[in-house]
Design an enzyme around this catalytic site. Structure first.
Site, PDB file in Angstrom:
ATOM      1  N   ASP A 101      24.547  14.496 -31.588  1.00 54.08           N
ATOM      2  CA  ASP A 101      26.017  16.118 -31.790  1.00 54.08           C
ATOM      3  C   ASP A 101      26.511  16.302 -31.122  1.00 54.08           C
ATOM      4  O   ASP A 101      26.471  16.834 -29.384  1.00 54.08           O
ATOM      5  CB  ASP A 101      24.140  17.275 -32.192  1.00 54.08           C
ATOM      6  CG  ASP A 101      25.364  17.676 -32.490  1.00 54.08           C
ATOM      7  OD1 ASP A 101      25.938  18.235 -33.075  1.00 54.08           O
ATOM      8  OD2 ASP A 101      24.597  19.398 -32.969  1.00 54.08           O
ATOM      9  N   ASP A 116      20.679  21.812 -30.822  1.00 50.69           N
ATOM     10  CA  ASP A 116      21.243  20.839 -30.366  1.00 50.69           C
ATOM     11  C   ASP A 116      20.515  18.975 -30.665  1.00 50.69           C
ATOM     12  O   ASP A 116      21.231  17.824 -31.618  1.00 50.69           O
ATOM     13  CB  ASP A 116      22.641  20.502 -29.240  1.00 50.69           C
ATOM     14  CG  ASP A 116      23.621  22.273 -29.918  1.00 50.69           C
ATOM     15  OD1 ASP A 116      23.821  21.948 -30.642  1.00 50.69           O
ATOM     16  OD2 ASP A 116      23.036  22.789 -28.538  1.00 50.69           O
ATOM     17  N   GLU A 128      27.484  12.782 -36.076  1.00 49.27           N
ATOM     18  CA  GLU A 128      28.103  13.675 -36.505  1.00 49.27           C
ATOM     19  C   GLU A 128      29.450  13.806 -36.588  1.00 49.27           C
ATOM     20  O   GLU A 128      30.448  13.902 -35.287  1.00 49.27           O
ATOM     21  CB  GLU A 128      27.477  15.212 -36.214  1.00 49.27           C
ATOM     22  CG  GLU A 128      28.141  15.873 -37.126  1.00 49.27           C
ATOM     23  CD  GLU A 128      27.119  17.619 -37.418  1.00 49.27           C
ATOM     24  OE1 GLU A 128      26.004  17.643 -37.951  1.00 49.27           O
ATOM     25  OE2 GLU A 128      27.302  17.893 -37.102  1.00 49.27           O
TER      26      GLU A 128
END
Length: 170
Positions: free
Chosen positions: A7, A140, A68
């Site tokens: 992420d 996260d 992502e």
């Protein structure tokens, strides 16, 4: 198959590693790479993230990676900085010879939660259901584990499709 989900973030870059064997997934590790937000030296911050993420790859030897996608928001400068952190998230797996899957946040949420606009708490809850007993380093890291789960699911689906196509052709 060992999967790492990443992420991207300039201040907090989340990562999560899972092992996948058929339909079974198991937690390996998760954490957050931090860069010093007190410094304005972007190059040093990116270098720090690169070094930390490289060490995660050395320790856990993932076989595939997923990152992502990031989207443009109202603050163009913040978006550009996030894009540079995302570059680190793509670079490190490439340096280890891995292909990188990329997923939109809504695709990750839909895969893990079943709803494309799920709240962070729902993602965290579903990650904990998929990985019982997991201790998550923070939001996260939870997102990174969700990205890894999404990639595992999509990789398995693609493998089943490829196998079916080969059977049909042969």
């Amino acid at each position: 198959m060992r999967v790492i989900g990443i992420d991207p973030g300039l201040r907090n870059l989340g990562w999560g590693v899972i092992d996948v064997a058929g339909a079974r997934i198991a937690h390996v590790a998760n954490g957050i790479c931090h860069s010093d937000g007190a410094t304005d030296d972007l190059a040093r911050r990116l270098c720090s993230l690169h070094a930390q993420l490289t060490e995660v790859f050395r320790q856990h030897s993932p076989e595939t990676a997923a990152v992502e996608h990031t989207f443009v928001n109202k603050d163009a400068v913040a978006t550009l900085k996030l894009g540079q952190a995302r570059g680190i998230a793509l670079l490190v797996p490439a340096q280890f010879g891995l292909e990188v899957g990329e997923y939109a946040p809504n695709a990750v949420k839909k895969t893990v939660v079943g709803v494309g606009h799920a709240a962070k708490q729902q993602v965290d809850h579903m990650v904990r259901l998929h990985l019982p007993g997991v201790s998550i380093a923070g939001p996260d890291a939870a997102d990174a584990l969700a990205i890894a789960i999404c990639h595992a699911h999509h990789s398995q689906s693609a493998g089943r499709l490829q196998a079916a196509l080969q059977r049909a052709a042969g």
